[in-house]
Each structure stands twice: as C-alpha cells, then as structure tokens.
Design a protein around this motif. Structure first.
Motif, PDB file in Angstrom:
ATOM      1  N   VAL A   1       9.790   1.508   0.577  1.00  0.00           N
ATOM      2  CA  VAL A   1      10.579   0.285   0.607  1.00  0.00           C
ATOM      3  C   VAL A   1       9.737  -0.793  -0.081  1.00  0.00           C
ATOM      4  O   VAL A   1       8.507  -0.795   0.027  1.00  0.00           O
ATOM      5  N   ALA A   2      10.411  -1.691  -0.821  1.00  0.00           N
ATOM      6  CA  ALA A   2       9.656  -2.696  -1.568  1.00  0.00           C
ATOM      7  C   ALA A   2      10.458  -3.971  -1.738  1.00  0.00           C
ATOM      8  O   ALA A   2      11.689  -3.950  -1.794  1.00  0.00           O
ATOM      9  N   SER A   3       9.736  -5.064  -1.819  1.00  0.00           N
ATOM     10  CA  SER A   3      10.275  -6.357  -2.236  1.00  0.00           C
ATOM     11  C   SER A   3       9.437  -6.766  -3.439  1.00  0.00           C
ATOM     12  O   SER A   3       8.592  -5.992  -3.896  1.00  0.00           O
ATOM     13  N   HIS A   4       9.629  -7.978  -3.922  1.00  0.00           N
ATOM     14  CA  HIS A   4       8.822  -8.397  -5.074  1.00  0.00           C
ATOM     15  C   HIS A   4       7.351  -8.601  -4.702  1.00  0.00           C
ATOM     16  O   HIS A   4       6.493  -8.583  -5.567  1.00  0.00           O
ATOM     17  N   ALA A   5       7.050  -8.762  -3.421  1.00  0.00           N
ATOM     18  CA  ALA A   5       5.687  -9.053  -3.007  1.00  0.00           C
ATOM     19  C   ALA A   5       5.010  -7.923  -2.237  1.00  0.00           C
ATOM     20  O   ALA A   5       3.794  -7.878  -2.156  1.00  0.00           O
ATOM     21  N   LEU A   6       5.798  -7.009  -1.682  1.00  0.00           N
ATOM     22  CA  LEU A   6       5.249  -5.991  -0.792  1.00  0.00           C
ATOM     23  C   LEU A   6       5.893  -4.642  -1.081  1.00  0.00           C
ATOM     24  O   LEU A   6       7.101  -4.554  -1.277  1.00  0.00           O
ATOM     25  N   GLU A   7       5.068  -3.603  -1.093  1.00  0.00           N
ATOM     26  CA  GLU A   7       5.565  -2.231  -1.187  1.00  0.00           C
ATOM     27  C   GLU A   7       4.917  -1.444  -0.058  1.00  0.00           C
ATOM     28  O   GLU A   7       3.707  -1.539   0.164  1.00  0.00           O
ATOM     29  N   VAL A   8       5.741  -0.690   0.670  1.00  0.00           N
ATOM     30  CA  VAL A   8       5.239   0.146   1.759  1.00  0.00           C
ATOM     31  C   VAL A   8       5.751   1.559   1.521  1.00  0.00           C
ATOM     32  O   VAL A   8       6.950   1.774   1.343  1.00  0.00           O
ATOM     33  N   ARG A   9       4.808   2.510   1.512  1.00  0.00           N
ATOM     34  CA  ARG A   9       5.143   3.921   1.303  1.00  0.00           C
ATOM     35  C   ARG A   9       4.736   4.709   2.543  1.00  0.00           C
ATOM     36  O   ARG A   9       3.609   4.575   3.011  1.00  0.00           O
ATOM     37  N   LEU A  10       5.660   5.512   3.050  1.00  0.00           N
ATOM     38  CA  LEU A  10       5.377   6.391   4.182  1.00  0.00           C
ATOM     39  C   LEU A  10       4.748   7.661   3.621  1.00  0.00           C
ATOM     40  O   LEU A  10       5.398   8.446   2.948  1.00  0.00           O
ATOM     41  N   ILE A  11       3.456   7.841   3.868  1.00  0.00           N
ATOM     42  CA  ILE A  11       2.702   8.968   3.314  1.00  0.00           C
ATOM     43  C   ILE A  11       2.804  10.197   4.206  1.00  0.00           C
ATOM     44  O   ILE A  11       2.974  11.313   3.727  1.00  0.00           O
ATOM     45  N   ALA A  12       2.688  10.001   5.515  1.00  0.00           N
ATOM     46  CA  ALA A  12       2.735  11.124   6.453  1.00  0.00           C
ATOM     47  C   ALA A  12       3.198  10.612   7.811  1.00  0.00           C
ATOM     48  O   ALA A  12       3.006   9.438   8.145  1.00  0.00           O
ATOM     49  N   GLN A  13       3.799  11.525   8.583  1.00  0.00           N
ATOM     50  CA  GLN A  13       4.216  11.190   9.942  1.00  0.00           C
ATOM     51  C   GLN A  13       4.185  12.443  10.802  1.00  0.00           C
ATOM     52  O   GLN A  13       4.355  13.547  10.305  1.00  0.00           O
TER      53      GLN A  13
END
Length: 157
Positions: A30-42
């Motif tokens: 998920v991303a905005s212009h200022a932040l990107e978050v990637r789910l690597i493992a769960q």
C-alpha cells in the motif's frame, strides 16, 4: 508473490515450510505519495513490514495495545522530536505499551523494517485507502475544500 514450491534456476523444490521471496516482491503493498508499506512476511499473528518514507515527512508511533514492535533503519536518517536525537542506518528501536505518541521526522528518504507481534498491515492499508478515497470524494464535490484537503494530506504525511 512468494515462491513456495520451486526454487528458480533449476535447483528443485523447496522444503515444506520454506517460503522464498525475491528482491522487490511482497505479499501486499500500500502506498501514498509519502509512504509505502510492503508486507514481506506474516505468520502466527506477527508481521514483517518494509516501509519507505519520503524526506520531510513524519511517522507517528502509537500504542497498539500489547503489541511489541521493533524497527530497524536500513537507509536514511530520522529525528526524534525536539530532543534532536538522530537515527541512521543500522540503528534500531522498539515500542511496547507507549503512553504517548512518538513522532519521527524523515531528514532524508528513509527505508526501514518493522516487525510487529500483532497484525497491523491490513488495518494500516485500509486506513490509508479510506483517507485517499475521502479526499477524492471531497475533491469531486467541492474544489476549494479539495485543495484544502490536499494541503492537509501533504502536511499529515
């Protein structure tokens, strides 16, 4: 997507229980212009996230109940509040039971890993999508308010 049955390069099948992800791959993003978050493992309720934050932006750490969160800075520099404490690549910090929010400012583009003992990615992802959808709805209804919302969004990221 993670490779769970075959390794590339003709090396055969991976053992049961081993999951392989290649550089740049993630389960979700998920991303905005200022932040990107990637789910690597769960697994077992815990998650590993890779996060990127643009220079000049802020991240706010808040209490997640009994969740333990650990952060490891890969690239860039963060500053903690008025104390002026700076963190750089290789520095780590953790949170558990915060009594008040902690605000960190990105002095440069920042990339860090976050391990959390409770699932947070989907909640964060939904919150970010809801905010972006709300801003789009406002923009369609009222141009003046939309411009105001855009400025607020830029300040809040």
């Amino acid at each position: 997507m993670p490779k769970s049955s075959h390794a590339s390069g003709g090396r055969g099948a991976l053992p049961v229980g081993l999951t392989l992800s290649r550089h740049g791959e993630s389960l979700e993003r998920v991303a905005s212009h200022a932040l990107e978050v990637r789910l690597i493992a769960q697994g077992d309720g815990s998650e590993l996230l890779e996060c990127s934050l643009a220079a000049g932006q802020f991240i706010t750490l808040m209490s997640s109940g009994s969740a333990f969160e650990s952060y490891y800075l890969l690239e860039g520099r963060l500053r903690y509040g008025a104390s002026g404490l700076e963190l750089g690549p290789g520095d780590a910090f953790s949170t558990e039971g915060l009594l008040e929010p902690v605000i960190l400012a990105a002095l440069s583009p920042v990339r860090f890993l976050c391990f959390t003992s409770q699932p947070t990615f989907h909640e964060l992802s939904q919150d970010l999508r809801d905010l972006m959808r709300l801003a789009e709805d406002i923009e369609l209804r009222d141009g003046y308010t939309a411009d105001h919302c855009r400025r607020i969004r830029e300040l809040s990221n």
